[in-house]
Write a protein that holds these residues in place. Structure first.
Motif, PDB file in Angstrom:
ATOM      1  N   ALA A  91       1.069  -0.383  11.729  1.00  0.00           N
ATOM      2  CA  ALA A  91       0.302  -1.485  10.907  1.00  0.00           C
ATOM      3  C   ALA A  91      -0.652  -2.272  11.794  1.00  0.00           C
ATOM      4  O   ALA A  91      -1.826  -2.562  11.293  1.00  0.00           O
ATOM      5  N   SER A  92      -0.483  -2.119  13.001  1.00  0.00           N
ATOM      6  CA  SER A  92      -1.287  -2.917  14.072  1.00  0.00           C
ATOM      7  C   SER A  92      -2.392  -1.876  14.546  1.00  0.00           C
ATOM      8  O   SER A  92      -3.564  -2.531  15.248  1.00  0.00           O
ATOM      9  N   ASP A  93      -2.283  -0.562  14.438  1.00  0.00           N
ATOM     10  CA  ASP A  93      -3.185   0.204  15.282  1.00  0.00           C
ATOM     11  C   ASP A  93      -4.196   0.435  13.936  1.00  0.00           C
ATOM     12  O   ASP A  93      -3.936   1.197  12.960  1.00  0.00           O
ATOM     13  N   PRO A  94      -5.543   0.359  14.286  1.00  0.00           N
ATOM     14  CA  PRO A  94      -6.388   0.604  13.193  1.00  0.00           C
ATOM     15  C   PRO A  94      -6.678   1.898  12.930  1.00  0.00           C
ATOM     16  O   PRO A  94      -7.020   2.239  11.936  1.00  0.00           O
ATOM     17  N   ARG A  95      -6.313   2.930  13.662  1.00  0.00           N
ATOM     18  CA  ARG A  95      -6.162   4.178  13.175  1.00  0.00           C
ATOM     19  C   ARG A  95      -5.424   4.629  12.235  1.00  0.00           C
ATOM     20  O   ARG A  95      -5.599   5.528  11.463  1.00  0.00           O
ATOM     21  N   THR A  96      -4.100   3.852  12.379  1.00  0.00           N
ATOM     22  CA  THR A  96      -2.973   4.377  11.291  1.00  0.00           C
ATOM     23  C   THR A  96      -2.926   3.461  10.064  1.00  0.00           C
ATOM     24  O   THR A  96      -2.226   3.717   9.125  1.00  0.00           O
ATOM     25  N   ARG A  97      -3.242   2.120  10.276  1.00  0.00           N
ATOM     26  CA  ARG A  97      -3.007   1.015   9.170  1.00  0.00           C
ATOM     27  C   ARG A  97      -3.768   1.474   7.888  1.00  0.00           C
ATOM     28  O   ARG A  97      -3.053   1.442   6.924  1.00  0.00           O
ATOM     29  N   PRO A  98      -4.802   2.261   7.820  1.00  0.00           N
ATOM     30  CA  PRO A  98      -5.315   2.508   6.618  1.00  0.00           C
ATOM     31  C   PRO A  98      -4.535   3.697   5.916  1.00  0.00           C
ATOM     32  O   PRO A  98      -4.213   3.265   4.485  1.00  0.00           O
ATOM     33  N   ILE A  99      -3.871   4.546   6.405  1.00  0.00           N
ATOM     34  CA  ILE A  99      -3.078   5.341   6.324  1.00  0.00           C
ATOM     35  C   ILE A  99      -1.682   4.733   5.456  1.00  0.00           C
ATOM     36  O   ILE A  99      -1.309   4.860   4.368  1.00  0.00           O
ATOM     37  N   VAL A 100      -1.282   3.765   6.300  1.00  0.00           N
ATOM     38  CA  VAL A 100       0.070   2.872   5.855  1.00  0.00           C
ATOM     39  C   VAL A 100      -0.328   2.541   4.509  1.00  0.00           C
ATOM     40  O   VAL A 100       0.538   2.197   3.755  1.00  0.00           O
ATOM     41  N   GLU A 101      -1.597   1.651   4.656  1.00  0.00           N
ATOM     42  CA  GLU A 101      -1.976   0.881   3.304  1.00  0.00           C
ATOM     43  C   GLU A 101      -1.991   2.042   2.150  1.00  0.00           C
ATOM     44  O   GLU A 101      -1.555   1.378   1.140  1.00  0.00           O
ATOM     45  N   GLU A 102      -2.370   3.047   2.280  1.00  0.00           N
ATOM     46  CA  GLU A 102      -2.787   3.942   1.272  1.00  0.00           C
ATOM     47  C   GLU A 102      -1.426   4.419   0.797  1.00  0.00           C
ATOM     48  O   GLU A 102      -0.995   4.494  -0.518  1.00  0.00           O
ATOM     49  N   TYR A 103      -0.317   4.667   1.774  1.00  0.00           N
ATOM     50  CA  TYR A 103       0.887   5.102   1.158  1.00  0.00           C
ATOM     51  C   TYR A 103       1.627   3.988   0.447  1.00  0.00           C
ATOM     52  O   TYR A 103       2.771   4.183  -0.387  1.00  0.00           O
ATOM     53  N   ALA A 104       1.299   2.797   0.823  1.00  0.00           N
ATOM     54  CA  ALA A 104       2.263   1.520   0.480  1.00  0.00           C
ATOM     55  C   ALA A 104       1.794   1.345  -0.899  1.00  0.00           C
ATOM     56  O   ALA A 104       2.583   0.973  -1.991  1.00  0.00           O
ATOM     57  N   LYS A 105       0.461   1.796  -1.292  1.00  0.00           N
ATOM     58  CA  LYS A 105      -0.007   1.607  -2.613  1.00  0.00           C
ATOM     59  C   LYS A 105       0.260   2.864  -3.567  1.00  0.00           C
ATOM     60  O   LYS A 105       0.449   2.619  -4.925  1.00  0.00           O
ATOM     61  N   ASP A 106       0.459   3.953  -3.050  1.00  0.00           N
ATOM     62  CA  ASP A 106       0.593   5.271  -3.537  1.00  0.00           C
ATOM     63  C   ASP A 106       1.637   5.963  -3.239  1.00  0.00           C
ATOM     64  O   ASP A 106       1.632   6.961  -2.437  1.00  0.00           O
ATOM     65  N   GLN A 107       2.673   6.063  -4.065  1.00  0.00           N
ATOM     66  CA  GLN A 107       3.872   6.694  -3.628  1.00  0.00           C
ATOM     67  C   GLN A 107       3.935   8.133  -3.874  1.00  0.00           C
ATOM     68  O   GLN A 107       4.272   9.013  -3.111  1.00  0.00           O
ATOM     69  N   VAL A 108       3.254   8.657  -4.847  1.00  0.00           N
ATOM     70  CA  VAL A 108       2.845   9.993  -5.145  1.00  0.00           C
ATOM     71  C   VAL A 108       2.276  10.609  -3.986  1.00  0.00           C
ATOM     72  O   VAL A 108       2.645  11.629  -3.682  1.00  0.00           O
ATOM     73  N   LEU A 109       1.260  10.051  -3.378  1.00  0.00           N
ATOM     74  CA  LEU A 109       0.496  10.344  -2.326  1.00  0.00           C
ATOM     75  C   LEU A 109       1.508  10.551  -1.052  1.00  0.00           C
ATOM     76  O   LEU A 109       1.164  11.621  -0.625  1.00  0.00           O
ATOM     77  N   PHE A 110       2.158   9.654  -0.918  1.00  0.00           N
ATOM     78  CA  PHE A 110       3.052   9.768   0.068  1.00  0.00           C
ATOM     79  C   PHE A 110       4.047  10.875  -0.012  1.00  0.00           C
ATOM     80  O   PHE A 110       4.173  11.638   0.838  1.00  0.00           O
ATOM     81  N   PHE A 111       4.532  11.245  -1.257  1.00  0.00           N
ATOM     82  CA  PHE A 111       5.634  12.218  -1.302  1.00  0.00           C
ATOM     83  C   PHE A 111       4.825  13.571  -1.157  1.00  0.00           C
ATOM     84  O   PHE A 111       5.428  14.266  -0.494  1.00  0.00           O
ATOM     85  N   ARG A 112       3.572  13.786  -1.469  1.00  0.00           N
ATOM     86  CA  ARG A 112       2.723  15.106  -1.545  1.00  0.00           C
ATOM     87  C   ARG A 112       2.546  14.897  -0.129  1.00  0.00           C
ATOM     88  O   ARG A 112       2.773  16.302   0.448  1.00  0.00           O
ATOM     89  N   ASP A 113       2.102  14.174   0.753  1.00  0.00           N
ATOM     90  CA  ASP A 113       1.744  14.409   2.059  1.00  0.00           C
ATOM     91  C   ASP A 113       3.251  14.585   2.962  1.00  0.00           C
ATOM     92  O   ASP A 113       3.118  15.330   4.060  1.00  0.00           O
ATOM     93  N   PHE A 114       4.223  13.982   2.651  1.00  0.00           N
ATOM     94  CA  PHE A 114       5.329  14.147   3.394  1.00  0.00           C
ATOM     95  C   PHE A 114       5.910  15.590   3.169  1.00  0.00           C
ATOM     96  O   PHE A 114       6.436  16.214   4.194  1.00  0.00           O
ATOM     97  N   ALA A 115       5.847  16.117   1.954  1.00  0.00           N
ATOM     98  CA  ALA A 115       6.278  17.539   1.738  1.00  0.00           C
ATOM     99  C   ALA A 115       5.482  18.502   2.447  1.00  0.00           C
ATOM    100  O   ALA A 115       6.087  19.296   3.106  1.00  0.00           O
TER     101      ALA A 115
END
Length: 213
Positions: A87-111
């Protein structure tokens, strides 16, 4: 990588020794939410005499595979420092924010991430073993960990001479590099050892991922 880290920690626990430095060290980690810190301190109060003391990595929905871990991280509720660092690294925070908002996206990318790692340098027959501990070989001659420790170069070698801003940059670099390498076996990390900084490592991982699509 973010999908794997978060997905891998949405269910499970960590022993107190893995995160107690964030709570009891000379400089407690300010990124830990005060209420979480209070709760973890109480849970780990006797960890020196009982090394089995542990805490769930997702304190909100420990028994569910969901995207709550990313919401936790954004609210300072990451139990492990490596999780909170996303959450503190600017390279990964946007991805964390996207996954926090969109569970379906996280499930897809995790798979997809799990599918890629499951077919990378697969061992068969008598090759390798099923680990009793995820962070060490079963019969490691020195009982050491299986991943390569972060190696920093240049001005970061002599930490005592760094300015406060440089120390902050150094700490972020250590966390970012550890985040990228902590789950890699030595034999997998070997081709990437020439990349000593997290940005270079991130770029080469990204290129490798694009090439495998």
């Amino acid at each position: 990588m973010v999908a794997l880290m978060g997905g891998g920690h949405t269910i499970g626990f960590a022993h107190c020794k893995e995160f107690q430095s964030r709570l009891f060290g000379p400089k407690p980690d300010p990124s830990v939410h005060p209420k979480l810190a209070e709760r973890l301190k109480a849970m780990c109060a006797n960890s020196s005499s009982d090394p089995t003391m542990s805490a769930f990595l997702d304190p909100i929905s420990a028994g569910n595979f969901d995207n709550m871990i990313f919401k936790n991280i954004l609210n300072g509720l990451g139990v492990l420092g490596t999780d909170q660092a996303m959450a503190s690294d600017p390279r990964t925070r946007p991805i964390v924010e996207e996954y926090a908002k969109d569970q379906v996206l996280f499930f897809r990318d995790f798979a997809r991430a799990m599918e890629k790692t499951s077919v990378y340098q697969v061992k068969t027959g008598n090759q390798g073993d099923i680990r009793r501990r995820c962070d060490a070989f079963n019969n490691h001659p020195k009982g050491g960990k299986s991943y390569e420790k972060p190696r920093l170069i240049g001005a970061y070698k002599n930490v005592s001479r760094l300015t406060e801003d440089e120390k902050k940059a150094y700490d972020l670099e250590k966390k970012a590099y550890a985040l990228l390498t902590m789950a890699l076996l030595k034999e997998i990390f070997q081709p990437f050892k020439t990349h000593k900084r997290s940005k270079a490592l991130w770029n080469v991982f990204g290129k490798r991922s694009e090439d495998s699509d």
